[in-house]
Design a protein around this motif. Structure first.
Motif, PDB file in Angstrom:
ATOM      1  N   PHE A   4       0.874  -1.171   0.000  1.00 19.99           N
ATOM      2  CA  PHE A   4       0.000   0.000   0.000  1.00 19.99           C
ATOM      3  C   PHE A   4       0.911   1.221   0.000  1.00 19.99           C
ATOM      4  O   PHE A   4       1.489   1.579   1.015  1.00 19.99           O
ATOM      5  CB  PHE A   4      -0.885  -0.029   1.250  1.00 19.99           C
ATOM      6  N   ASN A   5       1.065   1.836  -1.161  1.00 21.44           N
ATOM      7  CA  ASN A   5       2.116   2.834  -1.330  1.00 21.44           C
ATOM      8  C   ASN A   5       1.635   4.228  -0.950  1.00 21.44           C
ATOM      9  O   ASN A   5       0.646   4.714  -1.490  1.00 21.44           O
ATOM     10  CB  ASN A   5       2.601   2.811  -2.780  1.00 21.44           C
ATOM     11  N   MET A   6       2.349   4.877  -0.029  1.00 22.70           N
ATOM     12  CA  MET A   6       2.011   6.224   0.412  1.00 22.70           C
ATOM     13  C   MET A   6       3.135   7.206   0.109  1.00 22.70           C
ATOM     14  O   MET A   6       3.220   8.272   0.720  1.00 22.70           O
ATOM     15  CB  MET A   6       1.682   6.212   1.906  1.00 22.70           C
ATOM     16  N   ASN A   7       4.007   6.847  -0.821  1.00 23.44           N
ATOM     17  CA  ASN A   7       5.154   7.706  -1.122  1.00 23.44           C
ATOM     18  C   ASN A   7       4.751   9.104  -1.556  1.00 23.44           C
ATOM     19  O   ASN A   7       5.483  10.065  -1.333  1.00 23.44           O
ATOM     20  CB  ASN A   7       6.000   7.079  -2.236  1.00 23.44           C
ATOM     21  N   SER A   8       3.618   9.223  -2.210  1.00 22.69           N
ATOM     22  CA  SER A   8       3.268  10.510  -2.809  1.00 22.69           C
ATOM     23  C   SER A   8       2.532  11.442  -1.859  1.00 22.69           C
ATOM     24  O   SER A   8       2.261  12.595  -2.223  1.00 22.69           O
ATOM     25  CB  SER A   8       2.395  10.279  -4.048  1.00 22.69           C
ATOM     26  N   ILE A   9       2.198  10.982  -0.647  1.00 22.44           N
ATOM     27  CA  ILE A   9       1.308  11.820   0.162  1.00 22.44           C
ATOM     28  C   ILE A   9       1.804  12.106   1.571  1.00 22.44           C
ATOM     29  O   ILE A   9       1.115  12.756   2.331  1.00 22.44           O
ATOM     30  CB  ILE A   9      -0.111  11.211   0.233  1.00 22.44           C
ATOM     31  N   TYR A  10       3.000  11.646   1.943  1.00 23.17           N
ATOM     32  CA  TYR A  10       3.454  12.019   3.275  1.00 23.17           C
ATOM     33  C   TYR A  10       4.122  13.379   3.236  1.00 23.17           C
ATOM     34  O   TYR A  10       4.549  13.866   2.201  1.00 23.17           O
ATOM     35  CB  TYR A  10       4.380  10.963   3.881  1.00 23.17           C
ATOM     36  N   PHE A  11       4.228  14.030   4.401  1.00 21.59           N
ATOM     37  CA  PHE A  11       4.772  15.386   4.491  1.00 21.59           C
ATOM     38  C   PHE A  11       6.063  15.309   5.296  1.00 21.59           C
ATOM     39  O   PHE A  11       6.064  14.982   6.474  1.00 21.59           O
ATOM     40  CB  PHE A  11       3.774  16.329   5.163  1.00 21.59           C
TER      41      PHE A  11
ATOM     42  N   CYS B  61     -11.076  14.725 -14.359  1.00 27.57           N
ATOM     43  CA  CYS B  61     -11.094  14.174 -13.003  1.00 27.57           C
ATOM     44  C   CYS B  61     -10.017  14.818 -12.142  1.00 27.57           C
ATOM     45  O   CYS B  61     -10.252  15.202 -10.993  1.00 27.57           O
ATOM     46  CB  CYS B  61     -10.905  12.658 -13.062  1.00 27.57           C
ATOM     47  N   SER B  62      -8.806  14.948 -12.701  1.00 32.80           N
ATOM     48  CA  SER B  62      -7.703  15.553 -11.956  1.00 32.80           C
ATOM     49  C   SER B  62      -7.973  17.022 -11.656  1.00 32.80           C
ATOM     50  O   SER B  62      -7.718  17.500 -10.540  1.00 32.80           O
ATOM     51  CB  SER B  62      -6.405  15.406 -12.755  1.00 32.80           C
ATOM     52  N   ASP B  63      -8.492  17.764 -12.628  1.00 33.28           N
ATOM     53  CA  ASP B  63      -8.803  19.176 -12.408  1.00 33.28           C
ATOM     54  C   ASP B  63      -9.811  19.349 -11.276  1.00 33.28           C
ATOM     55  O   ASP B  63      -9.646  20.207 -10.399  1.00 33.28           O
ATOM     56  CB  ASP B  63      -9.361  19.810 -13.687  1.00 33.28           C
ATOM     57  N   LEU B  64     -10.870  18.551 -11.294  1.00 38.02           N
ATOM     58  CA  LEU B  64     -11.901  18.675 -10.257  1.00 38.02           C
ATOM     59  C   LEU B  64     -11.369  18.259  -8.891  1.00 38.02           C
ATOM     60  O   LEU B  64     -11.671  18.895  -7.871  1.00 38.02           O
ATOM     61  CB  LEU B  64     -13.120  17.831 -10.638  1.00 38.02           C
ATOM     62  N   ALA B  65     -10.573  17.185  -8.855  1.00 37.29           N
ATOM     63  CA  ALA B  65     -10.017  16.724  -7.581  1.00 37.29           C
ATOM     64  C   ALA B  65      -9.087  17.771  -6.974  1.00 37.29           C
ATOM     65  O   ALA B  65      -8.914  17.824  -5.754  1.00 37.29           O
ATOM     66  CB  ALA B  65      -9.256  15.407  -7.783  1.00 37.29           C
ATOM     67  N   ASN B  66      -8.500  18.592  -7.816  1.00 39.62           N
ATOM     68  CA  ASN B  66      -7.587  19.634  -7.361  1.00 39.62           C
ATOM     69  C   ASN B  66      -8.263  20.983  -7.172  1.00 39.62           C
ATOM     70  O   ASN B  66      -7.582  22.004  -7.068  1.00 39.62           O
ATOM     71  CB  ASN B  66      -6.437  19.786  -8.364  1.00 39.62           C
ATOM     72  N   PHE B  67      -9.576  21.005  -7.125  1.00 38.08           N
ATOM     73  CA  PHE B  67     -10.274  22.288  -6.988  1.00 38.08           C
ATOM     74  C   PHE B  67     -11.195  22.251  -5.770  1.00 38.08           C
ATOM     75  O   PHE B  67     -12.307  21.740  -5.828  1.00 38.08           O
ATOM     76  CB  PHE B  67     -11.086  22.610  -8.255  1.00 38.08           C
ATOM     77  N   TYR B  68     -10.681  22.774  -4.671  1.00 37.70           N
ATOM     78  CA  TYR B  68     -11.451  22.954  -3.445  1.00 37.70           C
ATOM     79  C   TYR B  68     -11.417  24.440  -3.103  1.00 37.70           C
ATOM     80  O   TYR B  68     -10.510  24.915  -2.436  1.00 37.70           O
ATOM     81  CB  TYR B  68     -10.869  22.117  -2.310  1.00 37.70           C
ATOM     82  N   TYR B  69     -12.352  25.184  -3.633  1.00 31.74           N
ATOM     83  CA  TYR B  69     -12.439  26.644  -3.559  1.00 31.74           C
ATOM     84  C   TYR B  69     -11.455  27.330  -4.496  1.00 31.74           C
ATOM     85  O   TYR B  69     -11.709  28.400  -5.006  1.00 31.74           O
ATOM     86  CB  TYR B  69     -12.230  27.180  -2.133  1.00 31.74           C
ATOM     87  N   PHE B  70     -10.276  26.750  -4.681  1.00 35.49           N
ATOM     88  CA  PHE B  70      -9.273  27.334  -5.572  1.00 35.49           C
ATOM     89  C   PHE B  70      -8.411  26.202  -6.120  1.00 35.49           C
ATOM     90  O   PHE B  70      -8.352  25.117  -5.540  1.00 35.49           O
ATOM     91  CB  PHE B  70      -8.404  28.353  -4.821  1.00 35.49           C
ATOM     92  N   PRO B  71      -7.742  26.408  -7.237  1.00 38.66           N
ATOM     93  CA  PRO B  71      -6.915  25.336  -7.815  1.00 38.66           C
ATOM     94  C   PRO B  71      -5.694  25.059  -6.947  1.00 38.66           C
ATOM     95  O   PRO B  71      -5.063  25.985  -6.431  1.00 38.66           O
ATOM     96  CB  PRO B  71      -6.516  25.891  -9.183  1.00 38.66           C
ATOM     97  N   THR B  72      -5.377  23.796  -6.772  1.00 39.44           N
ATOM     98  CA  THR B  72      -4.217  23.392  -5.980  1.00 39.44           C
ATOM     99  C   THR B  72      -3.295  22.522  -6.818  1.00 39.44           C
ATOM    100  O   THR B  72      -3.614  22.175  -7.957  1.00 39.44           O
ATOM    101  CB  THR B  72      -4.655  22.602  -4.727  1.00 39.44           C
ATOM    102  N   ASP B  73      -2.161  22.143  -6.235  1.00 41.25           N
ATOM    103  CA  ASP B  73      -1.206  21.311  -6.950  1.00 41.25           C
ATOM    104  C   ASP B  73      -1.212  19.880  -6.419  1.00 41.25           C
ATOM    105  O   ASP B  73      -0.274  19.128  -6.626  1.00 41.25           O
ATOM    106  CB  ASP B  73       0.208  21.884  -6.856  1.00 41.25           C
ATOM    107  N   CYS B  74      -2.244  19.500  -5.700  1.00 38.56           N
ATOM    108  CA  CYS B  74      -2.350  18.156  -5.175  1.00 38.56           C
ATOM    109  C   CYS B  74      -3.808  17.754  -5.325  1.00 38.56           C
ATOM    110  O   CYS B  74      -4.562  18.548  -5.808  1.00 38.56           O
ATOM    111  CB  CYS B  74      -1.903  18.093  -3.716  1.00 38.56           C
TER     112      CYS B  74
END
Length: 245
Positions: free
Chosen positions: A135-142, A228-241
């Motif tokens: 279960f790969n989480m490489n892309s989402i840890y901080f 799909c990617s554009d909508l997933a990245n739009f929560y009030y404003f465009p983001t890069d994740c």
């Protein structure tokens, strides 16, 4: 109780106080509210489109694992940084878990509908990929200097502790995640059904102004994935994740 926009939402239902918000509730043991300064600046109406639940998805598959690794082994561009700042960083393993696959990588939260024992803890980790059986989480840890493994337990992770008895519904607040897969700890075999965990896909309520379709199915699919990617990245404003794509 804990919440973080990207880290997740933790809620202990055993600590709920019945009828605390109803007339006649005895709050004599509570402290009075504190007086705070009025917010500065001019109040303005928010004109951004509201964030809405677009659809609720059921899993396309549910897989049980006696043991499952979830990787924090980093992207090669971070290797030198990790070696210097996080020498304890390794792969983590959990036992007796279920992975819910929703078939699409988008953004939102999971709804849990469950009946169980008081104190039963359900933990949901949200990830985008299964790679080499992990279960790969490489892309989402901080990352931050000096991080240890236990500090990675709260990345796109929601927790719910049951109060027990009747059927309970848990919907996280003040958070959202980018994911396709959910690794669920704490479920019994009988509880791991298609209705127990569902995916509430959310984004800003943007209205389409056009469409595209052609005779090439590959190009059509690329178009669908881009939307799909554009909508997933739009929560009030465009983001890069979403967290992080």
């Amino acid at each position: 109780f804990m919440d973080g926009l990207r880290s997740g939402y933790h809620y202990d239902a055993t600590k709920e106080i019945p009828n605390w918000n109803m007339p006649g509730f005895d709050d004599s043991s509570w402290n009075n509210a504190l007086i705070a300064d009025t917010p500065k600046g001019e109040a303005k109406l928010c004109e951004a489109e509201p964030i809405k639940a677009i659809q609720e998805l059921k899993p396309v598959s549910i897989t049980h694992y006696d043991e499952l690794y979830y990787a924090f082994k980093p992207n090669p561009i971070y290797n030198a940084y990790i070696k210097e700042n996080c020498p304890d960083l390794e792969e983590c393993k959990v036992n007796d878990v279920y992975v819910y696959d929703f078939g699409v990588n988008s953004a939102g939260i999971c709804k849990v509908k469950i009946k169980g024992e008081k104190g039963q803890k359900i933990r949901l980790k949200h990830g985008e990929m299964m790679i080499e059986g992990k279960f790969n989480m490489n892309s989402i840890y901080f990352q931050r200097p000096g991080s240890r493994l236990d500090e990675y337990e709260y990345k796109q992770t929601d927790e719910y502790i049951l109060k027990g008895g009747e059927e309970e519904i848990f919907v996280p607040k003040f958070t959202y995640h980018g994911f396709r897969y959910v690794m669920v700890e704490g479920l019994t075999k009988e509880q791991a059904t298609n209705d127990t965990v569902t995916y509430i896909v959310m984004n800003s309520d943007l209205k389409p102004r056009g469409n595209f379709k052609c005779s090439d199915d590959i190009i059509n699919k690329l178009y669908e994935m881009s939307v799909c990617s554009d909508l997933a990245n739009f929560y009030y404003f465009p983001t890069d994740c979403p967290h992080r794509e």
